[in-house]
Motif scaffolding. Structure first.
Motif, PDB file in Angstrom:
ATOM      1  N   ASP A   1       5.321   3.806 -12.156  1.00  0.00           N
ATOM      2  CA  ASP A   1       6.548   4.290 -11.513  1.00  0.00           C
ATOM      3  C   ASP A   1       6.425   5.756 -11.115  1.00  0.00           C
ATOM      4  O   ASP A   1       7.007   6.198 -10.117  1.00  0.00           O
ATOM      5  CB  ASP A   1       7.738   4.132 -12.482  1.00  0.00           C
ATOM      6  CG  ASP A   1       8.132   2.683 -12.649  1.00  0.00           C
ATOM      7  OD1 ASP A   1       7.770   1.869 -11.788  1.00  0.00           O
ATOM      8  OD2 ASP A   1       8.800   2.361 -13.670  1.00  0.00           O
TER       9      ASP A   1
ATOM     10  N   PHE B   1       4.955   7.030  -6.003  1.00  0.00           N
ATOM     11  CA  PHE B   1       5.687   7.740  -4.949  1.00  0.00           C
ATOM     12  C   PHE B   1       5.080   9.106  -4.629  1.00  0.00           C
ATOM     13  O   PHE B   1       5.723   9.946  -4.023  1.00  0.00           O
ATOM     14  CB  PHE B   1       7.153   7.912  -5.387  1.00  0.00           C
ATOM     15  CG  PHE B   1       7.809   6.625  -5.747  1.00  0.00           C
ATOM     16  CD1 PHE B   1       8.194   5.726  -4.764  1.00  0.00           C
ATOM     17  CD2 PHE B   1       8.018   6.288  -7.090  1.00  0.00           C
ATOM     18  CE1 PHE B   1       8.789   4.530  -5.117  1.00  0.00           C
ATOM     19  CE2 PHE B   1       8.608   5.092  -7.425  1.00  0.00           C
ATOM     20  CZ  PHE B   1       9.009   4.193  -6.437  1.00  0.00           C
TER      21      PHE B   1
ATOM     22  N   LYS C   1       2.102  -1.282  -7.857  1.00  0.00           N
ATOM     23  CA  LYS C   1       3.280  -0.507  -7.511  1.00  0.00           C
ATOM     24  C   LYS C   1       3.008   0.344  -6.251  1.00  0.00           C
ATOM     25  O   LYS C   1       3.853   0.436  -5.340  1.00  0.00           O
ATOM     26  CB  LYS C   1       3.678   0.388  -8.685  1.00  0.00           C
ATOM     27  CG  LYS C   1       4.941   1.195  -8.467  1.00  0.00           C
ATOM     28  CD  LYS C   1       6.210   0.356  -8.615  1.00  0.00           C
ATOM     29  CE  LYS C   1       6.420  -0.041 -10.057  1.00  0.00           C
ATOM     30  NZ  LYS C   1       7.781  -0.559 -10.305  1.00  0.00           N
ATOM     31  N   TYR C   2       1.836   0.971  -6.208  1.00  0.00           N
ATOM     32  CA  TYR C   2       1.512   1.855  -5.080  1.00  0.00           C
ATOM     33  C   TYR C   2       1.437   1.062  -3.774  1.00  0.00           C
ATOM     34  O   TYR C   2       1.992   1.465  -2.752  1.00  0.00           O
ATOM     35  CB  TYR C   2       0.180   2.581  -5.318  1.00  0.00           C
ATOM     36  CG  TYR C   2      -0.170   3.567  -4.221  1.00  0.00           C
ATOM     37  CD1 TYR C   2       0.357   4.861  -4.249  1.00  0.00           C
ATOM     38  CD2 TYR C   2      -0.979   3.198  -3.151  1.00  0.00           C
ATOM     39  CE1 TYR C   2       0.056   5.771  -3.239  1.00  0.00           C
ATOM     40  CE2 TYR C   2      -1.269   4.099  -2.140  1.00  0.00           C
ATOM     41  CZ  TYR C   2      -0.760   5.391  -2.186  1.00  0.00           C
ATOM     42  OH  TYR C   2      -1.057   6.274  -1.180  1.00  0.00           O
TER      43      TYR C   2
ATOM     44  N   SER D   1       2.757  -1.839  -3.036  1.00  0.00           N
ATOM     45  CA  SER D   1       4.040  -2.428  -2.635  1.00  0.00           C
ATOM     46  C   SER D   1       4.978  -1.386  -2.016  1.00  0.00           C
ATOM     47  O   SER D   1       5.805  -1.713  -1.175  1.00  0.00           O
ATOM     48  CB  SER D   1       4.718  -3.103  -3.825  1.00  0.00           C
ATOM     49  OG  SER D   1       5.061  -2.139  -4.812  1.00  0.00           O
ATOM     50  N   PHE D   2       4.867  -0.132  -2.437  1.00  0.00           N
ATOM     51  CA  PHE D   2       5.756   0.896  -1.901  1.00  0.00           C
ATOM     52  C   PHE D   2       5.104   1.752  -0.816  1.00  0.00           C
ATOM     53  O   PHE D   2       5.749   2.639  -0.263  1.00  0.00           O
ATOM     54  CB  PHE D   2       6.227   1.821  -3.060  1.00  0.00           C
ATOM     55  CG  PHE D   2       7.313   1.223  -3.889  1.00  0.00           C
ATOM     56  CD1 PHE D   2       8.639   1.323  -3.498  1.00  0.00           C
ATOM     57  CD2 PHE D   2       7.010   0.531  -5.044  1.00  0.00           C
ATOM     58  CE1 PHE D   2       9.628   0.752  -4.265  1.00  0.00           C
ATOM     59  CE2 PHE D   2       8.009  -0.038  -5.804  1.00  0.00           C
ATOM     60  CZ  PHE D   2       9.337   0.060  -5.423  1.00  0.00           C
ATOM     61  N   ASN D   3       3.832   1.520  -0.539  1.00  0.00           N
ATOM     62  CA  ASN D   3       3.136   2.309   0.490  1.00  0.00           C
ATOM     63  C   ASN D   3       2.403   1.361   1.457  1.00  0.00           C
ATOM     64  O   ASN D   3       1.194   1.483   1.700  1.00  0.00           O
ATOM     65  CB  ASN D   3       2.141   3.282  -0.155  1.00  0.00           C
ATOM     66  CG  ASN D   3       2.837   4.335  -1.000  1.00  0.00           C
ATOM     67  OD1 ASN D   3       3.310   5.346  -0.501  1.00  0.00           O
ATOM     68  ND2 ASN D   3       2.888   4.066  -2.305  1.00  0.00           N
ATOM     69  N   THR D   4       3.138   0.416   1.994  1.00  0.00           N
ATOM     70  CA  THR D   4       2.557  -0.563   2.921  1.00  0.00           C
ATOM     71  C   THR D   4       2.006   0.139   4.161  1.00  0.00           C
ATOM     72  O   THR D   4       2.681   0.952   4.775  1.00  0.00           O
ATOM     73  CB  THR D   4       3.617  -1.595   3.348  1.00  0.00           C
ATOM     74  OG1 THR D   4       4.173  -2.174   2.177  1.00  0.00           O
ATOM     75  CG2 THR D   4       2.981  -2.671   4.209  1.00  0.00           C
TER      76      THR D   4
END
Length: 724
Positions: A439, A443, A586-587, A589-592
Motif C-alpha cells: 500500500d 503510489f 498492487k503497483y 493494478s494502480f499503475n496500468t
C-alpha cells in the motif's frame, strides 16, 4: 382427713410389673452415665429460695433434708429410693456425680472417689447425719479451704457464694421403699443486687435446663408470697407440655393470712378459670415450723391433718391436701410418664450414638504410640498419593466429583490460557505485513521505494539499531549484535507473561493440594502439621520450577538466535516472496500502462522480464534496504519458531517436569517419602512432634470414647428390655 394415709398404700398398688422393670432399666442406665447424653425421666423440684423446697422433699422422701438454705442450695441433690427384695436390709449410699463438661479429669476422679466420713450406710438418715453429708459434700465440691469453711460456718451471704453443676446423689435401698427418684436444684434468687447477678444467672440456667427437659416431671413449689412475685411462676410459661408434666405445690399454707390470699384456694381448686391450670393439679402442704424441727414424722402428719381439718379448707378436695396425697399423686404421675418415655429412648440413644461415632471418625485414629503415629501418617499419605496420581492422570473416578480435584484439567486450562496470551500479546514491535508495504510503495515511483520503506515503523527501528550498533562489518553487512538486541526488545513481555502464569499454575496446584489434603486427612490439626512439615520441600520444588522458568526465559532472550527447525528458513523465504508479490500486484493494478525500469541494460527485446523480477531487483538492489528487510524477515520467521518453543518449554520443563513431576508438590507426599523421613528409632522424636495428638484433642477423644461406650451399653440394655 382425720388420719394420715399409711405408707403401705404407697406400695405396689401404684406400680405394675412393667413400671417396676422400667424403673430398674432407668437405674441401670443411670449407672452407665447415659444421662449425660440422653434425657432420662426424672422428677425435679423447682422454686425460689425460702419457699420450703427442702421441707417438701423431706415430706415426700421422709429424708430429713437440712432446711437451712445455705446448706443445700449450691448444688443439685438427687434422692433415689429403690425397692429391694423382701428381707434385704435397708442401705444408704452417697456419691457425687461431677460436672462432666466443666471439671478437670483430676477433679472428676476426686469427686467420684469421695465418700462421706463418719457415715454408716446401714444407719438411719437422721437430721445430724444429713447435715454432716451436706457439709462434707459442699467442702469437696467447692474445694473449700479452712478460711472459706469458717466464712461458711459464719453464714456468709448466699449471694456472694457460687453454684456448682455437680450432683449429690443419696440412694436409699430397702424392701419398704418406693422406686422413686427426685432432684432438688438450687433455688431461684429474687434479689438483683450486682454481687448476686452471676449467681442468679447460674441458678436460672440450671432451672431452665431441667424445665426444658421433655422427660422431666416438674414439681413447682410456691410459698404464700403472691405468685406474681415468684419467678418460677412466670417460668412455667416456658415449659412445653406443662399441663401433662408439671405438678404444683403451695407450701406453708398455715402461714396464709386469714380471710386473704384467696389465690391459694384458686390454685388448689385448679378450676377451668384458674390463673395457672395444671392437669396434674396443685397441692397444699403444711410443713414444720422452725420450732417443730425436732418433732417426729408422725407428729408432723398429725399437725398437718389437724390444720387441714379446719373449716377454712373444707371447700377444697381433701385429696389435694397433705404430703401423703402429694406423694401418691407423684407416684401415679411418674408411672404414667415412665410408660410414655421409655419406648422413645432407643431411637434417641441410637441418634446420639451415630453422632458420637461420626465425631470420633472426624478425629481420626488415636495416635498414642510411635507405631500408631506412623501408621496414621502412612495411611494418609497412601490415600493422598492415590488421589493425586488419579488427578494428574485424568482418572477422576478416584477423587470426589469436584472439579477442584481435577488437577490435569485445571493445569491444561491454565496452559491453554498461557498460550493464548503469549500469542495475543505478540512481539513488542509488530512485524510488517506485505500488504501494508504494498500500500505504501504502490503510489510512489520506484526511485522513492527505499526511502519510503525505510521510514515505516516496522523497519525504522531496525534501521536505527543497525546504525547504533555499527562496528567492524563491511559495507552492506550488519553487526550480528543487532539481531540479538532487537530480539531482546521483541521478547521483553515473555518473562512478565510467563511469571504471571507461573503464579496462576502455582495457585492451581495449591488449590488441588489443599483439597487432596482435606480429603485424605480429616484431622484439621494433624493436616496443618503435615502441610507445615512438607512446606520446605514444596517450596523447594516451586523454587526449582521458577529457576527453570528463568533459565528458559534467559535462553530465549540472551542466547544466539539459532534453530534447526526447517520452518524458520521456509517462513523467511515466504515473507520475502509475499512482499514482492504484494507490491507487484498492487503497483501494476494502480499503475496500468506505466513502465518499470528494465532489469537488463540494454533492455531485452526478445524476452521481456516479468514485473515481479523487476520489482524484486529494484527493492533488493538497495544495500541498506536489503539489510533492514532481511533482518526483519529473519526476526519474524524466528519469532514464530521461538514463541512456540518457549511455550512448550514452559509447559514441559517448568510445569510438567518440576511442578507436576516426581518431586513436585502433588507427587512428593507418598508412602516412600513417609518411610524415608519418619520410620525408625532415629525419627521417633520427629514423628512424635509431628503426629502426637494435642492434649485438648486427646481429651476430646477420651470423652467421646466414654460416651460411645455408655451409649452402646445403654442401647443393648434398652434393646433387651423385653416389655418394650
Amino acid at each position: 382427713m382425720s388420719s394420715q394415709v399409711p405408707d403401705i398404700n404407697l406400695g405396689y398398688g401404684f406400680e405394675d410389673e412393667q413400671t417396676r422393670q422400667q424403673l430398674e432399666l432407668l437405674d441401670d442406665l443411670q449407672k452407665l452415665g447415659v444421662s449425660e447424653y440422653v434425657d432420662l425421666p426424672q422428677l425435679v423440684v423447682v422454686g425460689e429460695q425460702s419457699t420450703g423446697k427442702s421441707s417438701v422433699l423431706q415430706a415426700v422422701t421422709e429424708i430429713p433434708f437440712p432446711v437451712d438454705d445455705n446448706m443445700c442450695t449450691r448444688f443439685a441433690t438427687e434422692i433415689v429410693l429403690k425397692r429391694t427384695q423382701p428381707g434385704e436390709k435397708t442401705r444408704v449410699d452417697v456419691i457425687i456425680n461431677p460436672d462432666e463438661k466443666n471439671e478437670s479429669d483430676e477433679r472428676k476422679i476426686a469427686l467420684r472417689a469421695w465418700r462421706p466420713e463418719k457415715f454408716d450406710p446401714a444407719g438411719d438418715l437422721t437430721k445430724d447425719v444429713m447435715k454432716n453429708i451436706f457439709d462434707q459434700a459442699e467442702d469437696i465440691i467447692f474445694d473449700e479451704n479452712e478460711e472459706r469453711k469458717k466464712m461458711k460456718r459464719g453464714h456468709q451471704p448466699w449471694a456472694a457464694r457460687s453454684l456448682s453443676s455437680a450432683t449429690l446423689q443419696i440412694t436409699r435401698s430397702g424392701p419398704n421403699e418406693n422406686n422413686f427418684t427426685i432432684v432438688d436444684i438450687p433455688g431461684l434468687i429474687r434479689e438483683k443486687k450486682s454481687n448476686a447477678i452471676s449467681i442468679k444467672q447460674t441458678a436460672d440456667a440450671l432451672a431452665s435446663k431441667y424445665l426444658q427437659n421433655p422427660r422431666s416431671i416438674v414439681v413447682v413449689v410456691l410459698d404464700i408470697t403472691h405468685p406474681d412475685r415468684q419467678q418460677i411462676y412466670q417460668m412455667l410459661d416456658q415449659v412445653k407440655d406443662q399441663e401433662n408434666r408439671v405438678i404444683g405445690v403451695v407450701n406453708k399454707c398455715d402461714r396464709k393470712q386469714a380471710q386473704s390470699d384467696a389465690w391459694v384456694f384458686d390454685l388448689i381448686q385448679n378450676g377451668g378459670n384458674s390463673k395457672k391450670y395444671l392437669k396434674e393439679g396443685w397441692y397444699g402442704l403444711r410443713n414444720r415450723l422452725p420450732s417443730e424441727l425436732d418433732i417426729s414424722d408422725e407428729e408432723r402428719d398429725r399437725r398437718e391433718n389437724k390444720f387441714f381439718d379446719g373449716e377454712e379448707w373444707s371447700s377444697l378436695d381433701r385429696n389435694k391436701l397433705g404430703r401423703h396425697h402429694l406423694k401418691s399423686a407423684l407416684i401415679k404421675m411418674r408411672n404414667r410418664h415412665m410408660k410414655r418415655s421409655v419406648p422413645k429412648l432407643l431411637p434417641e440413644i441410637q441418634a446420639k450414638l451415630d453422632k458420637c461415632v461420626r465425631d470420633i471418625n472426624v478425629l481420626g485414629e488415636a495416635r498414642t504410640s510411635n507405631q500408631a503415629q506412623y501408621n496414621s501418617i502412612n495411611k494418609i499419605a497412601t490415600k493422598y498419593s492415590l488421589m493425586a496420581q488419579g488427578a494428574l492422570n485424568g482418572h477422576y473416578d478416584v477423587v470426589p466429583q469436584d472439579t477442584n480435584f481435577y488437577a490435569r484439567k485445571l493445569i491444561r486450562d491454565d496452559l491453554d490460557n498461557f498460550q493464548r496470551e503469549m500469542v495475543s500479546k505478540g512481539p513488542t514491535k509488530a512485524f510488517r505485513r506485505s500488504e501494508d508495504d504494498a500500500d505504501v510503495v504502490a503510489f510512489t515511483v520506484p526511485e522513492e521505494w527505499a526511502t519510503k520503506i525505510l521510514g515505516l515503523d516496522g523497519y525504522k527501528w531496525i534501521r536505527d539499531a543497525i546504525q547504533k550498533y555499527r562496528a567492524k562489518e563491511d559495507v552492506g553487512e550488519i553487526n550480528p549484535e543487532v539481531k540479538n538486541q532487537l530480539w531482546k526488545e521483541q521478547t521483553v513481555s515473555w518473562k512478565e507473561t510467563a511469571s504471571e502464569w507461573f503464579r496462576r499454575v502455582e495457585e492451581t496446584i495449591d488449590l488441588v493440594n489443599s483439597k487432596l489434603f482435606e480429603e485424605a486427612c480429616s484431622d484439621e490439626e494433624l493436616r496443618a502439621k503435615l502441610q507445615s512439615w512438607l512446606l520446605p520441600e514444596f517450596e523447594k520444588s516451586i523454587e526449582d520450577a521458577r529457576a527453570e522458568m528463568e533459565r528458559i526465559v534467559l535462553n530465549e532472550r540472551d542466547a544466539h538466535l539459532f534453530t534447526l527447525h526447517p520452518s524458520k528458513a521456509e517462513r523467511q523465504q515466504a515473507y520475502h516472496q509475499a512482499r514482492i508479490q504484494a507490491i507487484t500486484d498492487k503497483y501494476v493494478s494502480f499503475n496500468t500502462g506505466a513502465s518499470l525500469p528494465q532489469a537488463t541494460d540494454p533492455p531485452s527485446k526478445i524476452s521481456p522480464v516479468p514485473a515481479k523480477v523487476i520489482i524484486n531487483s529494484l527493492i533488493y538492489g538497495n544495500a541498506e534496504l536489503v539489510g533492514v528487510i532481511n533482518t526483519h524477515d529473519s526476526l519474524a520467521a524466528y519469532y514464530d519458531v521461538a514463541l512456540y518453543r518457549f511455550i512448550d518449554n514452559f509447559a514441559l520443563q517448568v510445569v510438567e517436569r518440576h511442578l507436576l513431576g516426581r518431586h513436585g508438590p502433588l507427587q512428593l507426599f507418598n508412602s516412600d517419602y513417609v518411610s524415608k523421613n519418619l520410620y525408625g528409632e532415629d525419627n521417633a522424636s520427629k514423628l512424635s512432634d509431628l503426629a502426637s495428638e494435642e492434649p485438648k484433642k486427646a481429651k476430646e477423644r477420651r470423652d467421646l470414647e466414654i460416651q460411645r461406650k455408655s451409649l452402646e451399653e445403654s442401647k443393648k440394655l434398652v434393646q433387651s428390655f423385653k416389655i418394650l
